[in-house]
Design an enzyme around this catalytic site. Structure first.
Site, PDB file in Angstrom:
ATOM      1  N   ARG A  95      -2.788  -1.978  -3.531  1.00 24.49           N
ATOM      2  CA  ARG A  95      -3.986  -1.528  -3.290  1.00 24.49           C
ATOM      3  C   ARG A  95      -3.777  -0.179  -4.272  1.00 24.49           C
ATOM      4  O   ARG A  95      -2.998   0.685  -4.079  1.00 24.49           O
ATOM      5  CB  ARG A  95      -4.123  -0.990  -1.826  1.00 24.49           C
ATOM      6  N   ARG A 136     -10.189  16.325   6.579  1.00 24.07           N
ATOM      7  CA  ARG A 136     -11.293  16.923   5.089  1.00 24.07           C
ATOM      8  C   ARG A 136     -12.375  17.067   5.973  1.00 24.07           C
ATOM      9  O   ARG A 136     -13.053  17.012   6.333  1.00 24.07           O
ATOM     10  CB  ARG A 136     -11.124  15.177   4.054  1.00 24.07           C
ATOM     11  N   HIS A 154     -13.779   3.374  -0.304  1.00 24.39           N
ATOM     12  CA  HIS A 154     -12.948   2.393   1.519  1.00 24.39           C
ATOM     13  C   HIS A 154     -14.030   1.469   0.758  1.00 24.39           C
ATOM     14  O   HIS A 154     -14.196   0.502   1.566  1.00 24.39           O
ATOM     15  CB  HIS A 154     -13.660   3.280   2.441  1.00 24.39           C
ATOM     16  N   ASN A 159       0.949  -1.280  -0.126  1.00 23.21           N
ATOM     17  CA  ASN A 159      -0.191  -0.135  -0.103  1.00 23.21           C
ATOM     18  C   ASN A 159       1.447   1.144  -0.268  1.00 23.21           C
ATOM     19  O   ASN A 159       1.073   1.634   1.257  1.00 23.21           O
ATOM     20  CB  ASN A 159      -1.157   0.181   1.262  1.00 23.21           C
ATOM     21  N   GLU A 209      -8.520  -4.144   5.118  1.00 22.00           N
ATOM     22  CA  GLU A 209      -8.948  -4.477   3.970  1.00 22.00           C
ATOM     23  C   GLU A 209      -7.846  -5.429   3.957  1.00 22.00           C
ATOM     24  O   GLU A 209      -7.640  -5.531   2.232  1.00 22.00           O
ATOM     25  CB  GLU A 209      -8.420  -2.864   3.946  1.00 22.00           C
TER      26      GLU A 209
END
Ligand code: ADP
Length: 405
Positions: A90, A238, A179, A9, A387
């Site tokens: 990823r 965010r 996600h 990742n 994940e």
């Protein structure tokens, strides 16, 4: 026979990896390399309960991959890199092209490069990581696992924005959702738990990034993130959903450029924008000191989650098998879980089981379970997401399929 697979990742200045033994899904080692491209790059690898650390200036992802491989071999974690049978990467954006993971060939790599406009903050680092791994292991199959793929089942009514339609046909402006790997992991887990495929779920993934997904009949029907991961919930840094007119307004008022405002919305907004802290634990610590801005940030953050749950509860016509809380904040913070459920209790007849809730999360033996009372209309589960295991599962499946053909 057990085989080794690597999950990679890459961020713009980081490379995280996990080495798995498959098919038993055992994690052999995990590591992260940070500050790639800076003078003080460093790394930490966990293996057999020990920590292997190091530091050296790493100019790029290729050098980071070299560090990873030499640490794995020099510490006898693997004999040589040829032991690794597949590498799962990823990747943020699969656009409308990829609704599943895929073996990376020239076309796939080109597609990922061409979608950099959709993932400008993520794709450059991810592409560097893929290229570096291909250079290191040119014969080993590499797989791209897209954060958007699970949401490709959304209907048009969920993903088309009410803007000039040619923004979609010409520029591919639409909701993609992110996600997806986490929402898919939770969906698969709940399908097993309920012993049926057509589950209806509201999944709240709330970590430093945060999104809520409405799963209808086992498929993503709607989700809170949009063209980019900026939309939807309030997050660590965010803004989430805002009035789009704010952008021009701030530009006119402050003289800031579009790039500066975009950076503000991505990096200086959310919890951080309101109270100065983006890590949820720091926000809670400030609240405990009586800081009112932090309390305001907490309330706005929680409100956004509740509004999305309410929206999807209506979308599912109240036929919800479960609401699931996952990722860093909702896996660990008992208070926000309790506050959210208390707010839902009247409208949807769902009540907190305080003992169960207080026993799940950081510092407790239990990491998952139901946190609502038995008589609740909709059970709320806490389930830790994973994940990486989804990435390695897809990688293993596709590599096996490719080798059998
Ligand atoms: P990401 O993968 O997007 O970086 P995570 O899912 O790891 O995010 O979540 C990170 C967030 O979870 C941070 O805001 C952090 O403060 C919060 N978090 C982690 N552990 C705890 C805890 N014990 N209590 C409250 N919040 C926590």
């Amino acid at each position: 026979m057990n085989e080794k697979y690597l999950v990679v990742n890459c961020g713009s200045s980081s490379l995280k990896f996990s080495l798995y033994e498959m098919p038993n899904e055992a994690v052999i080692a995990k590591g992260y390399i940070e500050k790639i491209g800076l003078d003080d790059s460093f790394w930490t690898i966990s293996y057999n309960g020990e920590k292997i650390t190091g530091k050296k200036k790493l100019d790029n992802h290729k050098e980071a991959v070299n560090v990873m491989t030499s640490e794995l071999v020099n510490n006898n974690i693997i004999k040589n890199m040829n032991e690794i049978k597949g590498i799962g990467h990823r990747v943020l954006h699969g656009g409308e092209i990829y609704s599943d993971s895929v073996i990376i060939d020239d076309k796939v790599l080109n597609d990922i490069i061409n979608m950099t406009n959709l993932g400008p903050l993520h794709h450059p680092g991810e592409i560097d990581g893929i290229r570096a791994m291909i250079e290191c292991l040119p014969k080993t199959k590499q797989v791209a696992v897209f954060d958007t793929a699970f949401h490709q089942t959304m209907p048009k009514v969920s993903y088309i924005y009410a803007v000039p339609y040619e923004w979609y046909t010409k520029y591919k402006v639409r909701k993609y959702g992110f996600h997806g790997t986490s929402h898919k992991y939770i969906t698969n887990k709940m399908q097993k738990l309920f012993n049926k495929n057509d589950v209806n779920l509201i999944i709240c993934h709330v970590g430093s990034g945060a999104s809520v997904t409405c799963v209808k009949n086992g498929k993503s029907y709607d989700t809170s993130m949009g063209l980019t991961p900026l939309d939807g919930l309030v997050m660590g840094t965010r803004s989430g959903r805002i009035d789009p007119s704010i952008i021009k307004f701030i530009s006119d008022e402050s003289g800031k450029s579009l790039d500066e405002i975009t950076t503000d919305l991505n990096k200086n907004s959310g919890l951080k924008g309101i109270c100065g802290k983006n890590d949820f634990r720091d926000v809670v610590a400030l609240i405990n000191e009586g800081n009112e801005q932090a309390k305001l940030a907490y309330d706005i953050f929680m409100d956004a989650i509740i509004k999305h749950i309410a929206e999807y509860y209506f979308e599912l016509d109240g036929r919800v098998d479960a609401i699931v809380f996952t990722a860093g904040i909702l896996e660990n913070n008992t208070l926000i879980r309790e506050n959210i459920i208390n707010k839902l209790s009247g409208p949807i007849n769902t009540y907190i089981n305080k003992v169960a809730n207080d026993n799940i999360g950081y510092g407790h033996d239990l990491k998952e379970g139901i946190i609502t009372t038995e008589s609740s209309k909709v059970p709320v589960y806490v389930i830790p997401t994973d994940e990486e295991v989804m990435i390695v599962r897809d990688c293993y499946r596709l590599v096996k399929e490719a080798n059998n053909n």
